[in-house]
Design a protein around this motif. Sequence first.
Motif, PDB file in Angstrom:
ATOM      1  N   VAL A   1    -132.622 -37.830  50.383  1.00 57.04           N
ATOM      2  CA  VAL A   1    -132.347 -36.870  49.312  1.00 57.04           C
ATOM      3  C   VAL A   1    -133.389 -35.766  49.368  1.00 57.04           C
ATOM      4  N   GLU A   2    -132.931 -34.552  49.084  1.00 58.24           N
ATOM      5  CA  GLU A   2    -133.810 -33.395  49.176  1.00 58.24           C
ATOM      6  C   GLU A   2    -133.546 -32.462  48.005  1.00 58.24           C
ATOM      7  N   GLY A   3    -134.610 -32.034  47.367  1.00 57.72           N
ATOM      8  CA  GLY A   3    -134.487 -31.134  46.231  1.00 57.72           C
ATOM      9  C   GLY A   3    -135.703 -31.215  45.348  1.00 57.72           C
ATOM     10  N   ALA A   4    -135.659 -30.536  44.211  1.00 57.67           N
ATOM     11  CA  ALA A   4    -136.814 -30.469  43.320  1.00 57.67           C
ATOM     12  C   ALA A   4    -136.943 -31.691  42.418  1.00 57.67           C
ATOM     13  N   ARG A   5    -135.853 -32.446  42.241  1.00 57.24           N
ATOM     14  CA  ARG A   5    -135.883 -33.543  41.260  1.00 57.24           C
ATOM     15  C   ARG A   5    -135.711 -34.911  41.921  1.00 57.24           C
ATOM     16  N   VAL A   6    -136.313 -35.092  43.067  1.00 56.88           N
ATOM     17  CA  VAL A   6    -136.170 -36.376  43.770  1.00 56.88           C
ATOM     18  C   VAL A   6    -136.814 -37.516  42.987  1.00 56.88           C
ATOM     19  N   ASP A   7    -137.885 -37.250  42.241  1.00 57.36           N
ATOM     20  CA  ASP A   7    -138.520 -38.319  41.456  1.00 57.36           C
ATOM     21  C   ASP A   7    -137.585 -38.814  40.355  1.00 57.36           C
ATOM     22  N   ASP A   8    -136.852 -37.887  39.722  1.00 53.56           N
ATOM     23  CA  ASP A   8    -135.870 -38.292  38.711  1.00 53.56           C
ATOM     24  C   ASP A   8    -134.773 -39.142  39.353  1.00 53.56           C
TER      25      ASP A   8
ATOM     26  N   SER B   1    -137.195 -23.674  48.066  1.00 50.92           N
ATOM     27  CA  SER B   1    -138.243 -23.674  49.087  1.00 50.92           C
ATOM     28  C   SER B   1    -139.314 -24.714  48.798  1.00 50.92           C
ATOM     29  N   GLU B   2    -139.371 -25.199  47.541  1.00 53.41           N
ATOM     30  CA  GLU B   2    -140.354 -26.215  47.174  1.00 53.41           C
ATOM     31  C   GLU B   2    -139.757 -27.624  47.227  1.00 53.41           C
ATOM     32  N   ALA B   3    -138.581 -27.756  47.845  1.00 55.22           N
ATOM     33  CA  ALA B   3    -137.888 -29.046  47.855  1.00 55.22           C
ATOM     34  C   ALA B   3    -138.682 -30.105  48.609  1.00 55.22           C
ATOM     35  N   THR B   4    -138.577 -31.349  48.108  1.00 54.80           N
ATOM     36  CA  THR B   4    -139.125 -32.527  48.777  1.00 54.80           C
ATOM     37  C   THR B   4    -137.971 -33.338  49.324  1.00 54.80           C
ATOM     38  N   ARG B   5    -138.166 -33.941  50.496  1.00 56.28           N
ATOM     39  CA  ARG B   5    -137.123 -34.801  51.072  1.00 56.28           C
ATOM     40  C   ARG B   5    -137.673 -36.224  51.167  1.00 56.28           C
ATOM     41  N   LEU B   6    -136.897 -37.175  50.654  1.00 56.67           N
ATOM     42  CA  LEU B   6    -137.267 -38.589  50.693  1.00 56.67           C
ATOM     43  C   LEU B   6    -136.248 -39.367  51.509  1.00 56.67           C
ATOM     44  N   ARG B   7    -136.746 -40.331  52.262  1.00 58.61           N
ATOM     45  CA  ARG B   7    -135.855 -41.312  52.911  1.00 58.61           C
ATOM     46  C   ARG B   7    -136.029 -42.628  52.161  1.00 58.61           C
ATOM     47  N   LEU B   8    -134.923 -43.185  51.704  1.00 55.85           N
ATOM     48  CA  LEU B   8    -134.967 -44.423  50.923  1.00 55.85           C
ATOM     49  C   LEU B   8    -134.116 -45.486  51.593  1.00 55.85           C
ATOM     50  N   ARG B   9    -134.674 -46.659  51.669  1.00 57.67           N
ATOM     51  CA  ARG B   9    -133.964 -47.821  52.212  1.00 57.67           C
ATOM     52  C   ARG B   9    -133.838 -48.864  51.102  1.00 57.67           C
ATOM     53  N   VAL B  10    -132.606 -49.253  50.781  1.00 52.74           N
ATOM     54  CA  VAL B  10    -132.346 -50.242  49.734  1.00 52.74           C
ATOM     55  C   VAL B  10    -131.731 -51.476  50.367  1.00 52.74           C
ATOM     56  N   THR B  11    -132.264 -52.645  50.067  1.00 55.16           N
ATOM     57  CA  THR B  11    -131.677 -53.900  50.534  1.00 55.16           C
ATOM     58  C   THR B  11    -131.287 -54.746  49.333  1.00 55.16           C
ATOM     59  N   GLY B  12    -130.429 -55.711  49.585  1.00 55.91           N
ATOM     60  CA  GLY B  12    -129.941 -56.598  48.528  1.00 55.91           C
ATOM     61  C   GLY B  12    -128.433 -56.615  48.509  1.00 55.91           C
ATOM     62  N   ALA B  13    -127.867 -56.843  47.332  1.00 50.64           N
ATOM     63  CA  ALA B  13    -126.408 -56.818  47.163  1.00 50.64           C
ATOM     64  C   ALA B  13    -126.012 -55.385  46.841  1.00 50.64           C
ATOM     65  N   VAL B  14    -125.874 -54.576  47.893  1.00 54.17           N
ATOM     66  CA  VAL B  14    -125.688 -53.140  47.699  1.00 54.17           C
ATOM     67  C   VAL B  14    -124.496 -52.584  48.484  1.00 54.17           C
ATOM     68  N   GLN B  15    -123.697 -53.464  49.088  1.00 50.69           N
ATOM     69  CA  GLN B  15    -122.492 -53.013  49.769  1.00 50.69           C
ATOM     70  C   GLN B  15    -121.271 -53.593  49.064  1.00 50.69           C
ATOM     71  N   GLY B  16    -120.249 -52.753  48.911  1.00 46.64           N
ATOM     72  CA  GLY B  16    -119.029 -53.194  48.248  1.00 46.64           C
ATOM     73  C   GLY B  16    -119.133 -53.240  46.741  1.00 46.64           C
TER      74      GLY B  16
END
Length: 730
Positions: A50-57, A4-19
């Motif tokens: 991502v959603e949960g208690a350890r999103v910072d980790d 119930s204390e979960a945090t949800r983050l939306r993250l966008r990563v750019t660069g050489a990150v496909q394949g």
Amino acid sequence: MPSSEATRLRLRVTGAVQGVGFRPFVHSLADRYALAGFVRNDSQGVLMEVEGARVDDFVAALKREPPPLARIDTLECETITPLRDAKFSIEPSRDGKTQTRITPDAAVCDDCLSDLFDPKSRFYLYPFVNCTHCGPRYTLTRRLPYDRAQTSMAPFAMCEDCARDYADPTNRRFHAQPIACPKCGPRLDHSIEQIVTALQSGGIVALKGIGGFHLLCDARNEAAVAELRRRKGRDAKPFAIMVADAAAATRAGLFDAQSLRLLQSRARPIVIVEKREEFAPSVAPCLSRIGVILPYAPLHRLLFHAATDLALVATSANPSGEPLIVDDDEAREKLASIADLIVGHDRAIVARADDSVMSVIAGAPAFLRRARGFIPEPVALTNDGPDTLALGAHLKSTITVTRGREAFVSTHIGSLDDRATIDFFRETIARMLDILDVKPERVACDLHPDLASTRYAEETGLPVIRVQHHAAHIAAIAAEHKIEGPVLGAALDGHGYGDDGGAWGGELMLVDEGYWRRLGHIAPLPLPGGDRAAREPWRMGVAALAAQDRCGDVFDRFPGMELAGKVAMLASAPNVARTTSLGRMFDAAAALLGVRLMQQYEGQAAMELEALCKSPRALDNGYRIESHILDLTKLFAALLKPSLSAAQGAELFHGTLIEALAQWLCAAAQARGQTRIALGGGCMMNKILAEGLVSRLRDFGIEALVARAAPTNDGGLSLGQAHIARMRKV
């Protein structure tokens, strides 16, 4: 299920990150930290929630532990409303305007090598083994997003085993688009045993690799190497050699720790080093250095597994200077008169790419040719700017496309001398604009009005920015070093069309805000015969004699040249064309010393002169500087002493030239209150000159900036053109 204390983050990563295994990496991190959410590829890169208690980790691990081939340019993160997802999933890719990129092709990784030589593996001795950490990328991708259906692997339906690996987020082949095995994948049309037998018996083999066909032969077999030269019509230009491993490489050449790291890097370039082992004399005639490359495809590894003592000439299969051959049918047609055995396979090469060529110069790697293993990695620019297409010049052609604050320099295209290479030039432009999803707002080209690249620029209908050749050399250095404001630079080069229509090549310039100004230059020599002088160094030797009023000496100095007298008259004529080119000064020195009178390839005289120089030494008062003009007449006079050997002359020429250039540039920097100078142009490929000049300028408190991200020769011109064009107001 998140608490119930979960945090949800939306993250966008750019660069050489496909394949590169980024999504399974994210999936494994989500499992590690008990998070819910999703990850997917899209046109901008990778999007995840991502959603949960350890999103910072999770975020900390994302930054700390990316996959081996990944490169994160930006990571944006925002907190959003929790959705109470039950699990973490990998979602299908989504299309849109492309803002991501393909990663370069990478050498086979250690894990895949273990599979390759493990009799229990289904990939045992399979020449197309790969995973998300290695293998072809750019050369088999038709468009983005990077999915199997948009690569040349699309015709190969995965077998049950490969499909299972592909769908398993815990497997390193999860979403490895080129995944295949002997049941379902590409096949060679000849066996490894047939290839090795042909090589060991002195034959020439055309072998289809990652970016095109190589021509291979035994590097220790003089008859085989000489025959390859005869058949290919390549008289003397040096060949690179491929050896089994680092131990064999260190027997072949003198590798320091940095050169060895470069040799073994995932890009697997050809690395130029001093020779140690003597291979067949025809491998690199009259040169002290040799290009060495390690096997980078599983197919190469299988050759050396079958014959561990092999050392192979490995040269691009491009007869008559045409582009590298990539198609099996074309290979059978065009290489039949060159190769005794032509080995293809049924995985198409979408984008040809020669091997990259590098050397460690002045303490860091530098490109002589930037291609496979590095393209299409961008050069980061300082600011956003208009999307620009830059077209290079004529020799060592590349194109550059800018998008936002990134500059994408193309693979090496070659010299725009023939229809096939011009077609490849146009094909490269179309492919890069398509795959980057760029519609250029302007186009940049060379000042020379008669180049194929200039004519193409005029055909586009876009605003055309014409950039002087040597200003572009300096601007390329400014672009990669992110210099804002005016940059003082020297272009030490072979030939470029000057603002006055003349043959420039030893220029002191100021480049600022899309414009340039010539501040000084090397004192010109006559250019008897125009372009012929670049192919016939003896003509520049005559020019150096004429500059000293010693035309009477031409018959003693060049007794075999029937035209010596006429050329001397031409060189002495008041209206003869003249050149400031440092490259032609090297030719003049090589000719006066009897090192090279006729060139069989570009730069041969200068390279052979460099090979003779072991310990540069400066001649006292061997030059003159006046009003930012550097006069080398005294140096040429010293090279005429009868007691001077060619090796002594080479040392005197290099040492005096380094001192003269350093004094010339230091004076210019002090006059303008500058503490750094950009050094560009093809002559900076000369390791002795480059390292000596950088060191000497450092003695004067001047920082010398040299090319690292793109070649210092004409292969980097398009980057400099783009840099200037983006700043120009049109």
